[in-house]
Design a protein around this motif. Sequence first.
Motif, short mmCIF file in Angstrom:
data_model
loop_
_atom_site.label_atom_id
_atom_site.label_comp_id
_atom_site.label_asym_id
_atom_site.label_seq_id
_atom_site.Cartn_x
_atom_site.Cartn_y
_atom_site.Cartn_z
N VAL A 245 0.85 -1.20 0.00
CA VAL A 245 0.00 0.00 0.00
C VAL A 245 0.88 1.24 0.00
N ILE A 246 0.48 2.25 -0.77
CA ILE A 246 1.07 3.59 -0.68
C ILE A 246 0.03 4.51 -0.03
N VAL A 247 0.45 5.24 0.99
CA VAL A 247 -0.42 6.23 1.64
C VAL A 247 0.30 7.57 1.60
N SER B 280 7.71 3.96 -8.01
CA SER B 280 8.89 3.14 -8.28
C SER B 280 9.54 2.65 -6.99
N ALA B 281 9.54 3.50 -5.96
CA ALA B 281 10.13 3.10 -4.68
C ALA B 281 9.38 1.94 -4.06
N ALA B 282 8.04 1.99 -4.11
CA ALA B 282 7.24 0.90 -3.53
C ALA B 282 7.43 -0.40 -4.31
N VAL B 283 7.41 -0.31 -5.62
CA VAL B 283 7.53 -1.52 -6.44
C VAL B 283 8.94 -2.10 -6.34
N ALA B 284 9.95 -1.24 -6.27
CA ALA B 284 11.32 -1.72 -6.12
C ALA B 284 11.51 -2.45 -4.80
N ARG B 285 10.82 -1.97 -3.77
CA ARG B 285 10.98 -2.58 -2.45
C ARG B 285 10.23 -3.90 -2.34
N TRP B 286 9.02 -3.98 -2.89
CA TRP B 286 8.17 -5.14 -2.65
C TRP B 286 7.75 -5.90 -3.90
N ARG C 150 5.44 -5.25 -6.09
CA ARG C 150 4.03 -5.16 -6.46
C ARG C 150 3.39 -3.96 -5.78
N LEU C 151 2.19 -3.62 -6.24
CA LEU C 151 1.41 -2.57 -5.60
C LEU C 151 -0.05 -2.95 -5.68
N HIS D 82 0.72 -1.30 -12.28
CA HIS D 82 0.93 -2.24 -11.18
C HIS D 82 -0.41 -2.64 -10.54
N LEU D 83 -1.34 -1.70 -10.46
CA LEU D 83 -2.67 -2.02 -9.93
C LEU D 83 -3.42 -2.96 -10.87
N ARG D 84 -3.22 -2.81 -12.17
CA ARG D 84 -3.83 -3.74 -13.11
C ARG D 84 -3.31 -5.16 -12.89
N ALA D 85 -2.02 -5.25 -12.61
CA ALA D 85 -1.41 -6.57 -12.44
C ALA D 85 -1.92 -7.29 -11.20
N THR D 86 -2.36 -6.52 -10.19
CA THR D 86 -2.80 -7.13 -8.93
C THR D 86 -4.32 -7.03 -8.74
N ALA D 87 -5.03 -6.49 -9.75
CA ALA D 87 -6.46 -6.18 -9.58
C ALA D 87 -6.64 -5.35 -8.30
N GLY D 88 -5.81 -4.32 -8.20
CA GLY D 88 -5.79 -3.49 -7.00
C GLY D 88 -6.81 -2.38 -7.03
#
Length: 248
Positions: free
Chosen positions: A8-10, A70-76, A78-79, A123-129
């Motif tokens: 999650v990004i907040v 990019s920071a969130a996806v690089a760390r984990w 996925r988003l 990234h949200l498309r990839a996870t159905a986020g």
Amino acid sequence: MDFTGRTVIVTGAGSGIGRATTRLFAGAGALVLGVGRRREALAGTAGRDEAISVHVADLRDPAAPEEIVSAAVARWGRLDVLVNNAGATKIMPLAETTADGVADLFTLNVTAPSLLARHALPHLRATAGCVVNVSSTFGHRPLPGGAHYAATKAAVEQLTRSWALELAPTGVRVNAVAPGPTESEALTAAGLPAATVEQIKSDEAARIPLGRRGDPGEVATWILRLADPSATWLTGQILTVDGGLELV
């Protein structure tokens, strides 16, 4: 609500609703990137919770949205959820309206969440986020003396509905929560004197049918509910959480 394994990004995570939301997501099992301008405030949000990482950024910088995603996806890798919470409140009567004042409000309250959603979208498309935007009860009711702030929140609500329709075929859900007056640093950050802030808070509490201003945690709970992975048939909704203020 179980967010185990989800990221999650907040934004606006250094205080108020953003801080409460970040902590609540982490408590529900998510890995959270808390974004804000003040490093010390973000550190206060994260505390010793290893599920919370922080990223210092000014969302008015055009490069910030892409860097944050990019920071969130690089760390984990996925988003799953983007919470567009950061925003500014500004008291600006029409007689005192300036081009810079209007532009600053729209840059932070409308342009920044739009660019964040744009860069998060693949990234949200990839996870159905999903995306959860934070509007305001004043996004759909008048605010004398703060018309341009209200206009930015009306824009957020219309973005929410339009994106929900646009992205529905991809499985990405978009909803918004519209808080009423909630305890935060927003009024102080708007540059109002302490006595004025206290008077506004008192006047607001008197108008709210439930008799008080909201607590950030009460709003954060509904942000999580809108983002809940089990809420698979809910999109395009604006949920007002304001103690009944919009009824009067």
